[in-house]
Design a protein around this motif. Structure first.
Motif, PDB file in Angstrom:
ATOM      1  N   ASN A 120      -3.760   0.747  -2.709  1.00  0.00           N
ATOM      2  CA  ASN A 120      -2.669   1.427  -3.042  1.00  0.00           C
ATOM      3  C   ASN A 120      -3.140   2.990  -3.264  1.00  0.00           C
ATOM      4  O   ASN A 120      -2.654   3.990  -2.407  1.00  0.00           O
ATOM      5  N   ALA A 121      -4.483   3.117  -3.992  1.00  0.00           N
ATOM      6  CA  ALA A 121      -4.952   4.371  -4.258  1.00  0.00           C
ATOM      7  C   ALA A 121      -5.422   4.877  -2.848  1.00  0.00           C
ATOM      8  O   ALA A 121      -5.232   6.361  -2.582  1.00  0.00           O
ATOM      9  N   SER A 122      -5.965   4.167  -1.874  1.00  0.00           N
ATOM     10  CA  SER A 122      -6.299   4.794  -0.576  1.00  0.00           C
ATOM     11  C   SER A 122      -5.132   5.231   0.229  1.00  0.00           C
ATOM     12  O   SER A 122      -5.498   6.154   1.044  1.00  0.00           O
ATOM     13  N   LEU A 123      -4.093   4.615   0.245  1.00  0.00           N
ATOM     14  CA  LEU A 123      -3.118   4.920   0.797  1.00  0.00           C
ATOM     15  C   LEU A 123      -2.325   6.119   0.526  1.00  0.00           C
ATOM     16  O   LEU A 123      -2.158   7.341   1.147  1.00  0.00           O
ATOM     17  N   GLU A 177      -7.000  -1.104 -16.142  1.00  0.00           N
ATOM     18  CA  GLU A 177      -8.593  -0.743 -15.689  1.00  0.00           C
ATOM     19  C   GLU A 177      -8.957  -1.212 -14.302  1.00  0.00           C
ATOM     20  O   GLU A 177      -9.375  -0.375 -13.539  1.00  0.00           O
ATOM     21  N   THR A 178      -8.355  -2.327 -13.835  1.00  0.00           N
ATOM     22  CA  THR A 178      -8.442  -2.627 -12.572  1.00  0.00           C
ATOM     23  C   THR A 178      -7.045  -3.242 -11.960  1.00  0.00           C
ATOM     24  O   THR A 178      -6.536  -3.675 -12.898  1.00  0.00           O
ATOM     25  N   LEU A 179      -6.958  -3.519 -10.809  1.00  0.00           N
ATOM     26  CA  LEU A 179      -6.028  -4.231 -10.239  1.00  0.00           C
ATOM     27  C   LEU A 179      -6.282  -5.598  -9.801  1.00  0.00           C
ATOM     28  O   LEU A 179      -7.211  -5.580  -9.184  1.00  0.00           O
ATOM     29  N   ILE A 180      -5.485  -6.542  -9.827  1.00  0.00           N
ATOM     30  CA  ILE A 180      -5.702  -7.755  -9.318  1.00  0.00           C
ATOM     31  C   ILE A 180      -4.903  -7.813  -7.988  1.00  0.00           C
ATOM     32  O   ILE A 180      -3.645  -7.719  -7.879  1.00  0.00           O
ATOM     33  N   CYS A 181      -5.474  -8.582  -7.086  1.00  0.00           N
ATOM     34  CA  CYS A 181      -4.818  -8.623  -5.786  1.00  0.00           C
ATOM     35  C   CYS A 181      -4.041  -9.838  -5.776  1.00  0.00           C
ATOM     36  O   CYS A 181      -4.403 -10.816  -6.296  1.00  0.00           O
ATOM     37  N   LEU A 192       3.839  -0.748   0.982  1.00  0.00           N
ATOM     38  CA  LEU A 192       3.422  -1.293  -0.313  1.00  0.00           C
ATOM     39  C   LEU A 192       3.413  -2.556  -0.281  1.00  0.00           C
ATOM     40  O   LEU A 192       2.533  -3.495  -1.109  1.00  0.00           O
ATOM     41  N   ASP A 193       4.696  -3.069  -0.095  1.00  0.00           N
ATOM     42  CA  ASP A 193       4.891  -4.858  -0.014  1.00  0.00           C
ATOM     43  C   ASP A 193       4.176  -5.544   0.905  1.00  0.00           C
ATOM     44  O   ASP A 193       3.630  -6.641   0.494  1.00  0.00           O
ATOM     45  N   ASN A 194       3.582  -4.790   2.096  1.00  0.00           N
ATOM     46  CA  ASN A 194       2.878  -5.519   2.890  1.00  0.00           C
ATOM     47  C   ASN A 194       1.324  -5.204   2.975  1.00  0.00           C
ATOM     48  O   ASN A 194       0.782  -5.149   3.975  1.00  0.00           O
ATOM     49  N   SER A 195       0.942  -4.676   1.856  1.00  0.00           N
ATOM     50  CA  SER A 195      -0.581  -4.068   1.761  1.00  0.00           C
ATOM     51  C   SER A 195      -1.163  -4.722   0.331  1.00  0.00           C
ATOM     52  O   SER A 195      -0.234  -5.010  -0.424  1.00  0.00           O
ATOM     53  N   CYS A 254     -10.068  -7.471   0.218  1.00  0.00           N
ATOM     54  CA  CYS A 254     -10.366  -6.701  -0.953  1.00  0.00           C
ATOM     55  C   CYS A 254     -11.564  -7.527  -1.655  1.00  0.00           C
ATOM     56  O   CYS A 254     -12.436  -6.960  -2.431  1.00  0.00           O
ATOM     57  N   GLY A 255     -11.778  -8.830  -1.420  1.00  0.00           N
ATOM     58  CA  GLY A 255     -12.894  -9.522  -1.745  1.00  0.00           C
ATOM     59  C   GLY A 255     -12.584 -10.270  -2.931  1.00  0.00           C
ATOM     60  O   GLY A 255     -13.658 -10.995  -3.595  1.00  0.00           O
TER      61      GLY A 255
END
Length: 143
Positions: free
Chosen positions: A92-95, A126-130, A84-87, A139-140
């Motif tokens: 996370n959800a797709s993992l 609602e959304t996650l921030i990279c 998790l720390d390195n992605s 992630c864009g």
């Protein structure tokens, strides 16, 4: 303590987590059905694991016994945290989905997962921030 361990070292640790205080002979016998390893290979793996501080060795009478220095659950949690720390947090959800698709689960396991998701859903954003550095992920969010 957390030095990476090889797949072969994992197999030795699994025996020790299941049977703490085992002798090298016990470990060799436990692994002989699944692996075509010579006794010297297992002893080499034990030596590597000692150097990495994953286990301790103690001589009891004429035999050496080995004990894990880290519980299996703690080690698994640390491995998961490293992933998790390195992605990218947006992945996370797709993992988790990949983990679900590739693993085997009982109905009670899946019910527990469902309850955990339901309890976390109410506080989830609602959304996650990279938080990756620009150029580290796809992630864009860095365009």
């Amino acid at each position: 303590m957390e030095h990476p361990i090889s797949g072969a070292e994992w197999q030795v640790m699994r025996v020790l987590w299941a049977h703490p205080g085992s002798t090298s002979q016990f470990i060799i016998q436990a692994l002989q059905d699944g692996f075509d390893w010579q006794p010297a290979t297992v002893k080499t793996l034990l030596g590597r694991l000692r150097k990495k501080d994953y286990l301790r060795m103690e001589k009891v009478e004429t035999k050496y016994h080995y004990w894990p220095l880290l519980a299996e659950e703690d080690h698994l949690r640390l491995q998961l945290q490293a992933i998790l720390d390195n992605s990218c947090s947006t992945k996370n959800a797709s993992l988790v989905v990949s983990f679900l698709e590739q693993g085997s689960y009982s109905q009670s396991d899946l019910q527990m997962l469902q309850q955990t998701i339901a309890s976390r859903l109410k506080d989830a954003p609602e959304t996650l921030i990279c938080h990756c550095l620009p150029g580290q992920c796809t992630c864009g969010h860095h365009h």
